[in-house]
Design an enzyme around this catalytic site. Structure first.
Site, PDB file in Angstrom:
ATOM      1  N   ARG A  56      -8.749  -1.035  -3.174  1.00  0.00           N
ATOM      2  CA  ARG A  56      -8.058   0.157  -3.686  1.00  0.00           C
ATOM      3  C   ARG A  56      -6.633  -0.119  -4.115  1.00  0.00           C
ATOM      4  O   ARG A  56      -6.184   0.326  -5.173  1.00  0.00           O
ATOM      5  CB  ARG A  56      -7.970   1.246  -2.601  1.00  0.00           C
ATOM      6  CG  ARG A  56      -9.151   2.120  -2.505  1.00  0.00           C
ATOM      7  CD  ARG A  56      -9.313   2.572  -1.069  1.00  0.00           C
ATOM      8  NE  ARG A  56      -9.615   1.407  -0.251  1.00  0.00           N
ATOM      9  CZ  ARG A  56     -10.832   0.918  -0.104  1.00  0.00           C
ATOM     10  NH1 ARG A  56     -11.836   1.525  -0.661  1.00  0.00           N
ATOM     11  NH2 ARG A  56     -11.054  -0.163   0.611  1.00  0.00           N
ATOM     12  N   THR A  57      -5.881  -0.820  -3.279  1.00  0.00           N
ATOM     13  CA  THR A  57      -4.454  -0.967  -3.567  1.00  0.00           C
ATOM     14  C   THR A  57      -4.274  -1.721  -4.877  1.00  0.00           C
ATOM     15  O   THR A  57      -3.526  -1.296  -5.762  1.00  0.00           O
ATOM     16  CB  THR A  57      -3.745  -1.685  -2.394  1.00  0.00           C
ATOM     17  OG1 THR A  57      -4.038  -0.958  -1.204  1.00  0.00           O
ATOM     18  CG2 THR A  57      -2.243  -1.726  -2.602  1.00  0.00           C
ATOM     19  N   LYS A  85      -1.352 -25.544  -3.208  1.00  0.00           N
ATOM     20  CA  LYS A  85      -0.666 -26.839  -3.245  1.00  0.00           C
ATOM     21  C   LYS A  85       0.561 -26.855  -2.346  1.00  0.00           C
ATOM     22  O   LYS A  85       1.318 -27.812  -2.341  1.00  0.00           O
ATOM     23  CB  LYS A  85      -0.230 -27.148  -4.686  1.00  0.00           C
ATOM     24  CG  LYS A  85      -1.357 -27.192  -5.688  1.00  0.00           C
ATOM     25  CD  LYS A  85      -0.782 -27.544  -7.052  1.00  0.00           C
ATOM     26  CE  LYS A  85      -1.792 -27.366  -8.156  1.00  0.00           C
ATOM     27  NZ  LYS A  85      -1.157 -27.355  -9.475  1.00  0.00           N
ATOM     28  N   ARG A 106       1.087  -8.334  -1.492  1.00  0.00           N
ATOM     29  CA  ARG A 106       0.398  -8.135  -0.204  1.00  0.00           C
ATOM     30  C   ARG A 106       0.314  -9.490   0.474  1.00  0.00           C
ATOM     31  O   ARG A 106      -0.077 -10.481  -0.152  1.00  0.00           O
ATOM     32  CB  ARG A 106      -0.994  -7.545  -0.396  1.00  0.00           C
ATOM     33  CG  ARG A 106      -1.798  -7.552   0.889  1.00  0.00           C
ATOM     34  CD  ARG A 106      -3.051  -6.770   0.813  1.00  0.00           C
ATOM     35  NE  ARG A 106      -2.791  -5.340   0.831  1.00  0.00           N
ATOM     36  CZ  ARG A 106      -3.740  -4.410   0.952  1.00  0.00           C
ATOM     37  NH1 ARG A 106      -5.000  -4.763   1.049  1.00  0.00           N
ATOM     38  NH2 ARG A 106      -3.437  -3.129   0.961  1.00  0.00           N
ATOM     39  N   HIS A 134       3.135  -0.445   5.089  1.00  0.00           N
ATOM     40  CA  HIS A 134       2.332  -0.257   3.877  1.00  0.00           C
ATOM     41  C   HIS A 134       2.859   1.026   3.221  1.00  0.00           C
ATOM     42  O   HIS A 134       2.194   2.059   3.229  1.00  0.00           O
ATOM     43  CB  HIS A 134       0.855  -0.148   4.265  1.00  0.00           C
ATOM     44  CG  HIS A 134      -0.108  -0.276   3.126  1.00  0.00           C
ATOM     45  ND1 HIS A 134       0.283  -0.231   1.793  1.00  0.00           N
ATOM     46  CD2 HIS A 134      -1.462  -0.430   3.117  1.00  0.00           C
ATOM     47  CE1 HIS A 134      -0.799  -0.348   1.035  1.00  0.00           C
ATOM     48  NE2 HIS A 134      -1.861  -0.482   1.809  1.00  0.00           N
TER      49      HIS A 134
HETATM   50  C1  NCD Z   1      -5.417  -0.562   4.524  1.00  0.00           C
HETATM   51  C2  NCD Z   1      -4.574  -1.821   4.630  1.00  0.00           C
HETATM   52  O1  NCD Z   1      -4.760  -2.751   3.853  1.00  0.00           O
HETATM   53  O2  NCD Z   1      -3.714  -1.816   5.501  1.00  0.00           O
HETATM   54  N1  NCD Z   1      -6.163  -0.511   3.355  1.00  0.00           N
HETATM   55  C3  NCD Z   1      -5.603   0.027   2.239  1.00  0.00           C
HETATM   56  O3  NCD Z   1      -4.650  -0.464   1.692  1.00  0.00           O
HETATM   57  N2  NCD Z   1      -6.146   1.169   1.809  1.00  0.00           N
HETATM   58  C4  NCD Z   1      -6.210  -0.254   5.718  1.00  0.00           C
HETATM   59  C5  NCD Z   1      -7.097  -1.305   6.306  1.00  0.00           C
HETATM   60  O4  NCD Z   1      -7.216  -2.429   5.818  1.00  0.00           O
HETATM   61  O5  NCD Z   1      -7.723  -0.972   7.314  1.00  0.00           O
END
Ligand code: NCD
Length: 310
Positions: A56-57, A85, A106, A134
């Site tokens: 999703r993100t 590397k 991320r 997040h």
């Molecule tokens: C979450 C995350 O990555 O922290 N997912 C997201 O971004 N919707 C929640 C999760 O991984 O449980």
């Protein structure tokens, strides 16, 4: 009001700034749905550097950019990049910021986004740093609560699941402390909300409770925010197995809940919400995921607007 150069932690936001983003996000909804055209970000490029899995993100950042006429580059599999590397995060970010206008990162390590922001000449958005923060998930969570309940403050919000390792709930709890309301933290022993965060609630005078028993509180809630047990952050598989199936929300548990109670989840879910909940009037998690697009659109536009000329 919006004066951020980077988006690393929700802790750095004033409530007025969050409200600015959410108001802007409302205007983005028709563009996010493809009902209205926009070329606001024509010529702009967003780089997604994803060192951890995401669906999703990453997709919602990409869609947000494209629906506004911008473009995206990036990787979702660091083993196919120079990271393999031995390239440092600092070098990867320095280079990406010379190619793109804005960076979404991320990373499995807490603090990675903060470090990246120091080496980037362009705005960095933290899309999750280990068990840390997040912030864009929190913005879309707040957007969802506001859209569905009419306001953010004054709700009784239950947050259930892995409150120790879950970064979405860390960011969300801090943000909710700025709005007020009542909170109940529902977690198995050992996975409760860290004291650092409950301490913040105490300082803000926000009432909260802790329990291990979802069924004992579910009928009192306005919002139930479920989360996944964060398997990848446990020290070993044995520790994970002890708590793996702590919660399973199913339709039968919803008989006596408030009529307008909503169920949220950042997704992905494992077995904490049964599919039989999906078509009840309470489920909002897929709408919540859809809300990631207008919210991220608003954030990208505000960041790029502020950093025009970089
Ligand atoms: C979450 C995350 O990555 O922290 N997912 C997201 O971004 N919707 C929640 C999760 O991984 O449980």
């Amino acid at each position: 009001m919006f004066n951020k150069d980077h988006v690393v932690s929700i802790r750095e936001f004033e409530r007025e700034e969050i409200d600015t983003i959410l108001d802007h996000a409302v205007k983005m909804v028709p563009i996010a749905r493809g009902e209205k055209k926009s070329l606001e970000l024509e010529g702009k490029v967003l780089a997604t550097l994803f060192f951890e899995p995401s669906t999703r993100t990453m997709l919602s950042f990409e869609i947000a950019m494209k629906r506004l006429g911008g473009q995206t580059i990036g990787f979702a599999n660091p083993s196919q990049s120079s990271v393999k590397k031995g390239e440092t995060l600092a070098d990867t970010v320095r280079m990406a910021s010379s190619y793109a206008d804005i960076i979404v990162l991320r990373h499995p390590q807490e603090g990675a986004a903060r470090l990246a922001s120091k080496f980037s000449s362009k705005p960095v958005i933290n899309a999750g740093d280990g068990a840390g923060q997040h912030p864009t998930q929190t913005l879309l969570d707040l957007f969802t609560i506001k859209e569905e309940k009419g306001r953010i403050s004054g709700n009784h919000i239950g947050i259930a699941g892995d409150l120790k390792y879950g970064r979405t709930v860390h960011s969300l709890t801090h943000a909710l402390s700025m709005y007020g309301g009542e909170m109940t933290f529902i977690a198995p022993e050992g996975l409760q909300m860290p004291d650092e965060l409950t301490g913040e609630l105490e300082r803000e005078g926000i009432g909260y409770h802790k329990t291990e028993d979802l069924e004992s509180v579910i009928d009192q809630l306005d919002v139930l925010y479920m989360t996944r047990i964060q398997r990848e952050r446990f020290p070993n598989e044995e520790e994970y197995e002890k708590v793996a199936s702590s919660f399973n929300l199913h339709r039968g548990m919803l008989d006596d809940v408030k009529d307008d109670m909503i169920i949220m989840h950042p997704l992905p879910r494992v077995d904490e919400i049964s599919p039989d909940v999906d078509d009840t009037k309470h489920a909002r998690y897929f709408q919540q995921a859809a809300n990631g697009v207008p919210t991220r659109m608003a954030l990208i536009c505000l960041l790029l607007d502020r950093n025009r000329g970089l």
